[in-house]
Design a protein around this motif. Sequence first.
Motif, short mmCIF file in Angstrom:
data_model
loop_
_atom_site.label_atom_id
_atom_site.label_comp_id
_atom_site.label_asym_id
_atom_site.label_seq_id
_atom_site.Cartn_x
_atom_site.Cartn_y
_atom_site.Cartn_z
N THR A 88 -59.85 38.72 -3.38
CA THR A 88 -59.32 38.66 -2.02
C THR A 88 -58.92 37.25 -1.65
OG1 THR A 88 -60.68 40.54 -1.31
CG2 THR A 88 -59.85 39.09 0.42
N ALA A 89 -57.76 37.11 -1.05
CA ALA A 89 -57.28 35.82 -0.56
C ALA A 89 -56.98 35.93 0.92
CB ALA A 89 -56.02 35.39 -1.32
N LEU A 90 -57.63 35.11 1.71
CA LEU A 90 -57.37 35.05 3.15
C LEU A 90 -56.45 33.87 3.43
CD1 LEU A 90 -57.91 35.80 6.15
CD2 LEU A 90 -59.92 34.30 6.04
N LEU A 91 -55.22 34.17 3.84
CA LEU A 91 -54.30 33.11 4.23
C LEU A 91 -54.72 32.57 5.58
CD1 LEU A 91 -50.94 34.78 3.17
CD2 LEU A 91 -52.09 32.90 2.02
N LYS A 108 -46.57 34.41 -1.68
CA LYS A 108 -45.79 35.03 -2.75
C LYS A 108 -46.51 34.94 -4.09
CE LYS A 108 -41.29 34.81 -5.05
NZ LYS A 108 -39.98 34.10 -5.13
N VAL A 109 -47.07 33.76 -4.40
CA VAL A 109 -47.77 33.58 -5.67
C VAL A 109 -49.03 34.43 -5.72
CG1 VAL A 109 -48.94 31.92 -7.16
CG2 VAL A 109 -46.84 31.27 -6.00
N LEU A 110 -49.78 34.46 -4.63
CA LEU A 110 -51.01 35.24 -4.60
C LEU A 110 -50.73 36.73 -4.78
CD1 LEU A 110 -52.83 33.43 -1.66
CD2 LEU A 110 -53.31 33.20 -4.10
N GLU A 111 -49.63 37.18 -4.20
CA GLU A 111 -49.26 38.59 -4.37
C GLU A 111 -48.82 38.87 -5.80
OE1 GLU A 111 -46.33 39.03 -1.31
OE2 GLU A 111 -47.81 39.55 0.24
N VAL A 117 -54.23 40.29 -0.42
CA VAL A 117 -53.91 39.20 0.50
C VAL A 117 -54.10 39.65 1.94
CG1 VAL A 117 -52.13 37.59 1.26
CG2 VAL A 117 -52.29 38.21 -1.16
N VAL A 118 -54.92 38.89 2.67
CA VAL A 118 -55.17 39.12 4.08
C VAL A 118 -54.70 37.89 4.84
CG1 VAL A 118 -56.94 39.64 5.81
CG2 VAL A 118 -57.22 40.47 3.46
N GLU A 119 -54.17 38.08 6.03
CA GLU A 119 -53.63 36.95 6.78
C GLU A 119 -54.24 36.89 8.17
OE1 GLU A 119 -49.32 34.73 7.38
OE2 GLU A 119 -49.45 36.70 6.43
N VAL A 120 -54.50 35.68 8.64
CA VAL A 120 -54.97 35.48 10.01
C VAL A 120 -53.79 35.72 10.94
CG1 VAL A 120 -55.90 33.84 11.68
CG2 VAL A 120 -56.73 33.82 9.32
N THR A 121 -53.89 36.76 11.75
CA THR A 121 -52.80 37.10 12.67
C THR A 121 -53.15 36.80 14.12
OG1 THR A 121 -53.60 39.38 12.77
CG2 THR A 121 -51.89 38.89 11.14
N ASP A 122 -54.40 36.52 14.39
CA ASP A 122 -54.84 36.21 15.76
C ASP A 122 -54.25 34.87 16.17
OD1 ASP A 122 -56.21 35.46 18.07
OD2 ASP A 122 -58.04 36.49 17.46
N GLU A 123 -53.41 34.86 17.18
CA GLU A 123 -52.75 33.63 17.61
C GLU A 123 -53.72 32.64 18.25
OE1 GLU A 123 -49.37 34.44 20.01
OE2 GLU A 123 -48.24 35.40 18.38
#
Length: 246
Positions: A88-91, A108-111, A117-123
């Motif tokens: 798991t990778a958290l961006l 892109k590389v992690l995918e 791949v998980v991303e922080v979307t909370d502004e």
Amino acid sequence: MATISSLGKYTHAIVRCIPSSFGTAEAPAEGSEGGSEPVDLAKAHRQYGVYTGILRQKLGLQVIELAADEGLPCSTLVGDLAVIQGDTALLTRPWLPSRRDEISSVRKVLEELKLRVVEVTDEGATLDGSDVLFTGREFFVGISKWTNHRGAEMVADTFRTMEQLTDHHYETLTVPDDLAANCIYVRLGQKSSVLLHRSAEEYPNSVQPFQKLPDYTLIPAACTEVAKLGGTLSSCSLLINKKLEI
């Protein structure tokens, strides 16, 4: 999810070449070592070459080198952009809005490496990968100018399947220079442990304590120039284990 048995075992490293604009990047208000001293670009390239050489030749990693981007002067600090554990990778979500454009090439590389791949979307969240430490048992997240409580909660949300051991006892090694405490731990094979640490030229007083670790192969590496922008040894690469021990 990986366990403590795979701590320090890596197969790949992601790095990013130093752009010419690196010398014009503005140092953060806190956390940098160089103060107002300008970046020596030629020296930065030499240190980057030594660092990537260690990753390839001494640690045996497959190094994925991203091209420099003149529009992203701090993009060499790829370790700030993701927290990777197991598959798991958290961006992250850098505190500086100008650094958020660095995320896409790393994603892109992690995918491509088939990580989840998980991303922080909370502004409202800010998270810097260099503020996160995984010990093999639990995560420590430092609350700083670059990482707030919501960012720390995103780490907990992403990796909550990890066993929670808040009472674990850790042996400690104290160095006189706080910034010299940033090291990279790697295991080679079953028995060989390597510690990549700051050089004696940078922190002469902090090298001696590392000698108290007789079971470790010690490899010094200088990063004076990236340090002027708040960078560390660990923020210059993203380390990945594609041969997970589940």
